[in-house]
Motif scaffolding. Sequence first.
Motif, PDB file in Angstrom:
ATOM      1  N   PRO A  31       0.675  -0.775  -0.238  1.00 31.16           N
ATOM      2  CA  PRO A  31      -0.685   0.228   0.133  1.00 31.16           C
ATOM      3  C   PRO A  31       0.672   1.434   0.266  1.00 31.16           C
ATOM      4  N   HIS A  32       1.512   1.214   0.693  1.00 27.83           N
ATOM      5  CA  HIS A  32       2.980   2.537  -0.077  1.00 27.83           C
ATOM      6  C   HIS A  32       3.443   2.920  -1.129  1.00 27.83           C
ATOM      7  N   VAL A  33       3.243   2.198  -2.200  1.00 21.64           N
ATOM      8  CA  VAL A  33       3.320   2.318  -3.038  1.00 21.64           C
ATOM      9  C   VAL A  33       1.699   3.091  -3.718  1.00 21.64           C
ATOM     10  N   GLN A  34       2.066   4.383  -4.471  1.00 27.20           N
ATOM     11  CA  GLN A  34       1.127   5.076  -4.459  1.00 27.20           C
ATOM     12  C   GLN A  34       0.325   5.570  -5.494  1.00 27.20           C
ATOM     13  N   HIS A  35       1.580   5.973  -6.491  1.00 28.77           N
ATOM     14  CA  HIS A  35       1.399   6.207  -8.444  1.00 28.77           C
ATOM     15  C   HIS A  35       2.666   5.778  -8.600  1.00 28.77           C
ATOM     16  N   VAL A  36       2.374   4.830 -10.197  1.00 27.31           N
ATOM     17  CA  VAL A  36       3.150   4.610 -10.738  1.00 27.31           C
ATOM     18  C   VAL A  36       3.237   5.627 -12.360  1.00 27.31           C
ATOM     19  N   VAL A  58       5.835   6.842  -4.155  1.00 29.91           N
ATOM     20  CA  VAL A  58       5.991   5.904  -2.419  1.00 29.91           C
ATOM     21  C   VAL A  58       5.858   6.736  -1.460  1.00 29.91           C
ATOM     22  N   ASP A  59       4.797   6.191  -0.382  1.00 31.39           N
ATOM     23  CA  ASP A  59       4.820   7.314   1.036  1.00 31.39           C
ATOM     24  C   ASP A  59       5.699   6.115   2.213  1.00 31.39           C
ATOM     25  N   GLN A  60       6.547   6.144   2.451  1.00 32.33           N
ATOM     26  CA  GLN A  60       7.843   5.483   3.513  1.00 32.33           C
ATOM     27  C   GLN A  60       7.431   5.735   5.114  1.00 32.33           C
ATOM     28  N   LYS A  61       6.994   5.692   5.827  1.00 31.49           N
ATOM     29  CA  LYS A  61       7.101   5.865   6.737  1.00 31.49           C
ATOM     30  C   LYS A  61       8.263   6.149   7.995  1.00 31.49           C
ATOM     31  N   VAL A  62       8.132   7.147   7.543  1.00 36.37           N
ATOM     32  CA  VAL A  62       9.809   7.783   8.207  1.00 36.37           C
ATOM     33  C   VAL A  62       9.118   8.615   9.641  1.00 36.37           C
ATOM     34  N   PRO A  63      10.042   7.695  10.610  1.00 37.08           N
ATOM     35  CA  PRO A  63       9.977   8.865  11.663  1.00 37.08           C
ATOM     36  C   PRO A  63      10.115   9.530  11.838  1.00 37.08           C
TER      37      PRO A  63
END
Length: 188
Positions: A31-36, A58-63
């Motif tokens: 689900p982190h891949v938002q667009h291609v 991508v939407d990375q879960k960075v602290p």
Amino acid sequence: MKLFKSIHNFNYEWSLVSAANWQKYPNENCPHVQHVDVLNRFVDPETGTLTTERIITVDQKVPSLLRRILGADTTQYVHETSTIDPKTKTLSMKSKNLTLSNLLTIEETIEYTEHPEDPQQTQFTQQAAISAGSLVSRWSGIVEELSLKRFKDNAAVGREGFCKVLERFVVMAEAQHKPVSSTTDTTS
């Protein structure tokens, strides 16, 4: 620099796997891949090789603390170039992160090839080189090791997600090739 390599066999022929690759995202495992987004695509008229250049968002879960220190956002971008050679039955993909590449660079190479011993299978080879940038040189070993662990975990999840995509793709392909049965009423 940390290196990663994995080889996996898919129990589907290369033409199906290479076609399903274009349907890989979105999938519930990634689900982190938002667009291609396709930037460029062309076929070499002499070789028949298709080359595609894409940007993957991508939407990375960075602290949040790390985001504030680095001035980063959770939205990140990856540049990918792929080539499909139908003659050699090879799909090659090379990708590199664009976002925060001054801190950490991940260069990934993926190949889908017809299995050398069984043409009904496709061999998947995934490699990555992970390098910490000079800004984090003091902690490069730790940053690279943590990134390698996360890459391994994500690779396993991504492969599992692609297996689900392949299964759906097979069902759709079979449905398209089934003859439509008709019922004839022969009542007099």
